[in-house]
Enzyme design. Structure first.
Site, PDB file in Angstrom:
ATOM      1  N   HIS A   1      33.016  78.780 123.815  1.00 39.11           N
ATOM      2  CA  HIS A   1      31.809  78.991 123.004  1.00 39.11           C
ATOM      3  C   HIS A   1      31.329  77.708 122.316  1.00 39.11           C
ATOM      4  O   HIS A   1      30.230  77.703 121.759  1.00 39.11           O
ATOM      5  CB  HIS A   1      32.059  80.042 121.918  1.00 39.11           C
ATOM      6  CG  HIS A   1      32.227  81.439 122.445  1.00 39.11           C
ATOM      7  ND1 HIS A   1      31.336  82.007 123.322  1.00 39.11           N
ATOM      8  CD2 HIS A   1      33.186  82.374 122.201  1.00 39.11           C
ATOM      9  CE1 HIS A   1      31.739  83.237 123.607  1.00 39.11           C
ATOM     10  NE2 HIS A   1      32.853  83.476 122.956  1.00 39.11           N
TER      11      HIS A   1
ATOM     12  N   HIS B   1      33.136  87.764 126.827  1.00 37.34           N
ATOM     13  CA  HIS B   1      31.982  87.147 126.178  1.00 37.34           C
ATOM     14  C   HIS B   1      31.444  86.011 127.046  1.00 37.34           C
ATOM     15  O   HIS B   1      32.214  85.272 127.668  1.00 37.34           O
ATOM     16  CB  HIS B   1      32.365  86.600 124.800  1.00 37.34           C
ATOM     17  CG  HIS B   1      32.936  87.629 123.877  1.00 37.34           C
ATOM     18  ND1 HIS B   1      34.292  87.834 123.750  1.00 37.34           N
ATOM     19  CD2 HIS B   1      32.329  88.513 123.061  1.00 37.34           C
ATOM     20  CE1 HIS B   1      34.499  88.811 122.874  1.00 37.34           C
ATOM     21  NE2 HIS B   1      33.332  89.234 122.445  1.00 37.34           N
TER      22      HIS B   1
ATOM     23  N   ASP C   1      39.922  89.610 127.122  1.00 37.74           N
ATOM     24  CA  ASP C   1      39.360  90.597 126.199  1.00 37.74           C
ATOM     25  C   ASP C   1      38.457  91.615 126.885  1.00 37.74           C
ATOM     26  O   ASP C   1      37.859  92.463 126.224  1.00 37.74           O
ATOM     27  CB  ASP C   1      38.605  89.909 125.056  1.00 37.74           C
ATOM     28  CG  ASP C   1      37.825  88.688 125.477  1.00 37.74           C
ATOM     29  OD1 ASP C   1      37.737  88.423 126.690  1.00 37.74           O
ATOM     30  OD2 ASP C   1      37.306  87.981 124.598  1.00 37.74           O
TER      31      ASP C   1
END
Length: 303
Positions: free
Chosen positions: A122, A161, A243
């Site tokens: 990220h 994500h 995740d």
């Protein structure tokens, strides 16, 4: 040849506030399963600043280093913190990915896994976010391209994500194919299918919450694997976030450990089996451990 695992105790010195999902115990859970797999182990060296400068400007590196507190925490954004050991931990993760790339590109190993933290996918060019400080996997890709002289590498990010940081750091890098499969809508809000990179070298694969491993397998077989075959990478890097597991508290793709084993096995069919993987997310400790065991177990078999 086999799979080499890179890790270092300094990565446990990145301490987040109580209740934070990206916590030291994640690494403890990963280390427990790795210790039972009979793997070749190496310490992550300290990453060189010039490796970080391949993707981040010097003023950003100096800002992060200068913000490290003597005690307690400094908050860089809504969920990203620095503790006294955070910079050293991040530089071990950088050193680990570079050493892993070196080992695989030079033929010392066929596959490698970097069990480091904080995660990296990220972190944008001048922005720490989403628990991440430096764009570890992007740094590894640039190491392969600029230091080793490879002409085509690929990154596959299967964290739940979107890898917005990797996308930002490599947007203009025409020698690197970036593929991200991720739940959408979800943090950080990027990763639409029309985000293609400056050279059309990026593929974003949004998946619906609750779609499960079957939907993932279908889209990889129909879309991702043919693209990887056409790209013909000399090295494949994986942003290995776990995740998407059904038990993870931060999302809802409903994957199982066997889905990670299936995906890893198929990804090892590309780049002549030369694969470097680095740990990203995964926040339920039992699910993280089971998924890492499945993923690294395949890397060992294919190494």
């Amino acid at each position: 040849m086999s799979c080499i695992v890179f890790s270092h105790a300094d990565c446990a010195r990145h301490v987040t506030p109580p209740g934070h999902p990206e916590r030291v115990e994640r690494l403890t859970a990963v280390e427990q399963v790795l210790s039972g797999l009979g793997l070749t182990r190496r310490d992550c060296p300290v990453g060189a600043e010039e490796e970080v400068l391949r993707v981040h400007p010097k003023r950003y590196v100096e800002r992060v280093r200068g913000a490290v507190p003597r005690e307690g925490w400094v908050q860089l954004d809504g969920d990203t913190y620095l503790s006294p050991g955070s910079y050293d931990a991040a530089m071990r993760a950088v050193g680990g990915i570079c050493a892993a790339v070196d080992a695989v590109v030079t033929g010392e190993a066929k596959t490698a896994f970097v069990a480091g933290r904080p995660p990296g996918h990220h972190a944008e060019r001048e922005t720490a976010m989403g628990f991440c400080l430096f764009g570890t996997v992007a740094i590894g890709a640039k190491r392969a391209l600029d230091h080793h002289g490879l002409s085509r590498v690929a990154i596959v990010d299967f964290d739940v994500h979107h890898g917005n940081g990797t996308q930002d750091l490599l947007w203009d890098e025409g020698r690197c194919l970036f593929v991200s499969s991720h739940q959408m809508p979800l943090y950080p809000g990027t990763g639409r299918a029309d985000e293609r990179g400056a050279h059309g070298q990026m593929l974003n694969v949004p998946l619906r919450a609750g779609s499960g491993g079957k939907a993932m397998r279908d889209v990889y077989e129909r879309v991702v694997f043919p693209l990887l075959k056409a790209w013909g990478p000399e090295l494949l890097l994986i942003s290995a976030g776990f995740d998407a597991h059904a038990d993870d508290p931060l999302a809802g793709l409903e994957w199982q450990a066997e889905d990670y084993a299936w995906l890893t096995d198929h990804l090892c069919d590309f780049a002549g089996g030369r694969v470097v993987s680095t740990l990203e997310g995964g926040y339920d400790l039992d699910a993280l451990a089971a998924s890492v065991a499945a993923h690294v177990g395949v890397l060992k078999e294919r190494g």
